[in-house]
Design an enzyme around this catalytic site. Structure first.
Site, PDB file in Angstrom:
ATOM      1  CD  GLU A 123      15.655 -14.767   4.441  1.00  0.00           C
ATOM      2  OE1 GLU A 123      14.729 -15.180   5.198  1.00  0.00           O
ATOM      3  OE2 GLU A 123      16.400 -13.805   4.723  1.00  0.00           O
ATOM      4  CG  ASP A 153      -1.941   1.019   1.284  1.00  0.00           C
ATOM      5  OD1 ASP A 153      -2.778   1.007   0.379  1.00  0.00           O
ATOM      6  OD2 ASP A 153      -1.931   1.862   2.208  1.00  0.00           O
TER       7      ASP A 153
HETATM    8  C1  GLC Z   1      -4.145   3.102  -0.716  1.00  0.00           C
HETATM    9  C2  GLC Z   1      -5.384   2.250  -0.607  1.00  0.00           C
HETATM   10  C3  GLC Z   1      -6.520   3.120  -0.201  1.00  0.00           C
HETATM   11  C4  GLC Z   1      -6.208   3.699   1.151  1.00  0.00           C
HETATM   12  C5  GLC Z   1      -4.862   4.419   1.147  1.00  0.00           C
HETATM   13  C6  GLC Z   1      -4.380   4.663   2.538  1.00  0.00           C
HETATM   14  O1  GLC Z   1      -4.236   4.048  -1.692  1.00  0.00           O
HETATM   15  O2  GLC Z   1      -5.613   1.589  -1.822  1.00  0.00           O
HETATM   16  O3  GLC Z   1      -7.739   2.434  -0.170  1.00  0.00           O
HETATM   17  O4  GLC Z   1      -7.202   4.598   1.532  1.00  0.00           O
HETATM   18  O5  GLC Z   1      -3.863   3.660   0.523  1.00  0.00           O
HETATM   19  O6  GLC Z   1      -3.997   3.454   3.140  1.00  0.00           O
END
Ligand code: GLC
Ligand code: CA
Length: 557
Positions: A260, A212
């Site tokens: 790993e 993310d």
């Molecule tokens: C990314 C995710 C989104 C979230 C953001 C903060 O963009 O896809 O849904 O709100 O990160 O974590």
């Protein structure tokens, strides 16, 4: 024993299906999707013919940002199930030949994470505070935020706390919601903790992680102000908030951990980066000792035009080739307007460097849904014909539209509140999936009280209804994915543009495959041995096929 294919580089060609667990299927009638619901519907993914699942966060979370606010990285949200359920899903998916990618949220935790609670309880300058990014405020009494950085969800990226003695205190940084404090990646304890989290899940058999906001974890030292009056677009590559050089060592460290696992039955594990960056910057993350893949958001955000898509595809392939990585293609996810609605808008794409979040600009403009559906069918044919991997967001295979008329009082996305009700946010693409039957909740749950309401107009778009309809999105997706599996020309590899009018995309792949997409008013006549699939029925006279506006065809040439 796992029956997944042994290939070490499966991600180079894989079609990955994104599951948003809250909305996929509710097995116990509480109105919230869950892991048992996923297990019970794995047959749908096998029927569809995808290679892997990516599951959006399933961790304990107050769900202030749909689970992207994690309070425990090594457990399962009780609303979604248990660790045993997660293990059962991994095992069952592997038996069915499906890989599992889960979501890692390393930029921030939830304010409910025990380490953030410890940080709040501790004093300024303590080791507990140093795991997050706390600073004294500016102004005479520290009443002003430490710098001018904005939150992605609106407002300032800083929140002031009250110290445990009751006095107004320090500020902490949150790129997203106020309940999502950013980790301090310059603190070795944080780095080590994420090593532990990766291994925890790899040891349980997951095949990879989606990372993310992979471009956000490291901030420029000193946290300098953003230049005033500068367009965000001009800051790309030059922002103290994003895409910092300090990300590279973290990515290399993670890659070493994934490697790993080389000698395990599942093989080495993989990472796919979420980062809204232009190709040339993005592919640095894909150098051989860093991450494996990334989402191609320039493709997702491109307007429906041959020119824009041709440029994106050409640049994307060249950039990926320069680092030896495989490209990927994506049309939607839980953050973006659904493709059938987006392509039905008068302005169907966004300028990549625009400061507004990618969904905001589509709200409140008219949608020609018939046009959007026609284009979305052609778009997936383009997507799945291009060299590399591809991502399909749940519901795309049913042609679900964005739900643009959710009542204000059901909206859950924090964007809605933080934008002071100017941006309706992303709930419209997160509505539960219709499985069967003729009225809501369409077999999704045994309760009508679903966490977001399902429109009562979706009877023709259930999995059950579309399965038996030769002209449905589901039949199209299934046909394309079956062809992709059997046809050696498809998946990772190369392509060659053929000469064509400006408003037509026409390319070939070896052996013996050609894809033509027509964006223009005039039908194009092509010579082909046979038509493999078309996005809408086309006139076909022997070796001649006539491809109309917003139509695509896969051909044997
Ligand atoms: C990314 C995710 C989104 C979230 C953001 C903060 O963009 O896809 O849904 O709100 O990160 O974590
Ligand atoms: Ca449930």
């Amino acid at each position: 024993m796992a029956t997944i294919p042994a290939a070490n580089d499966w991600w180079r060609s894989a079609v990955v299906y994104q599951v948003y667990p809250r909305s996929f299927a509710d097995s116990n009638g509480d109105g919230i999707g869950d892991i048992r619901g996923i297990i019970e519907h794995l047959d749908h993914l096998v029927f569809l013919g995808v290679d892997a699942l990516w599951i959006s966060p399933w961790y304990p979370s107050p769900l202030a940002d749909g689970g992207y606010d994690v309070s425990d990285y090594c457990d399962i949200n009780p609303d979604f199930g248990t660790l045993d359920d997660a293990d059962a899903l991994v095992t069952r998916a592997h038996e069915l030949g499906l890989r599992i990618i889960i979501d890692l949220v390393p930029n921030h935790s939830s304010e409910e994470h025990p380490w953030f609670k410890e940080a709040l309880a501790a004093v300024p300058g303590s080791p507990e505070r140093d795991r997050y990014i706390f600073r004294d405020g500016h102004g005479v009494n520290g009443e002003l935020p430490p710098n001018n950085w904005p939150s992605v969800f609106g407002g300032s990226a800083w929140q002031r706390i009250t110290e445990s003695d009751g006095t107004p205190g320090q500020w902490y940084l949150h790129f997203f919601d106020v309940s999502q404090p950013d980790w301090n990646w310059k603190n070795p304890e944080v780095v080590k903790e994420f090593d532990r989290i990766l291994k925890f899940w790899f040891d349980r058999g997951v095949d990879g992680f989606r990372i993310d906001v992979a471009n956000s974890m490291v901030k420029e030292s000193g946290l300098p102000d953003l230049p005033e009056n500068e367009e965000i677009g001009e800051l790309v590559g030059n922002s103290p908030m994003w895409d910092q050089p300090g990300l590279a060592p973290i990515q290399r460290r993670w890659r070493a951990i994934a490697d790993e696992y080389q000698d395990t039955p599942e093989g080495p594990r993989m990472f796919v980066a979420e980062a809204y960056l232009p190709h040339d910057r993005l592919v640095r993350y894909l150098e051989p000792d860093r991450l494996h893949a990334s989402f191609n958001f320039e493709f997702l955000l491109s307007a429906w035009s041959a020119g824009s898509l041709r440029t994106t595809i050409t640049e994307s392939l060249a950039a990926h080739e320069s680092v030896g990585a495989s490209a990927t293609w994506v049309l939607g996810n839980h953050d973006n307007f659904r493709p059938v609605s987006r392509y039905g808008k008068q302005i169907s794409g966004l300028d990549f460097s625009d400061p507004a979040p990618p969904h905001a600009q589509f709200h409140g403009t008219p949608t020609d849904i018939v046009l959007g559906r026609r284009r979305a069918r052609a778009a997936v044919m383009l997507e799945l014909a291009l060299p590399g991997g591809a991502y399909v967001y749940q519901g795309e295979e049913l042609g679900l539209p964005e739900v643009e008329d959710l009542p204000d009082d059901v909206l859950q996305d924090p964007t809605w509140e933080r934008s002071e009700h100017t941006d309706r946010g992303r709930d419209g693409c997160r509505v539960p999936l219709p499985w069967s039957g003729s009225e809501a909740p369409y077999g999704w749950s045994s309760t009508d009280n679903t966490w977001l309401p399902i429109p009562n107009t979706w009877a023709d778009w259930t999995v059950e209804a579309e399965k038996n309809d030769p002209s449905s999105f589901l039949t199209l997706y299934r046909t394309l994915l079956a062809e992709r599996r059997d046809n050696p020309a498809l998946g990772a590899g190369t392509m060659r543009w053929n000469d064509s009018p400006d408003d037509v995309l026409d390319f070939s792949r070896e052996p013996n495959f050609r894809c033509v997409v027509n964006f223009g008013d005039d039908a194009v006549l092509v010579m082909a041995d046979s038509v493999i699939v078309a996005s809408a029925s086309l006139e076909n006279h022997g070796e001649l096929a006539l491809i109309g506006r917003d139509q695509a065809a896969w051909l044997r040439s």
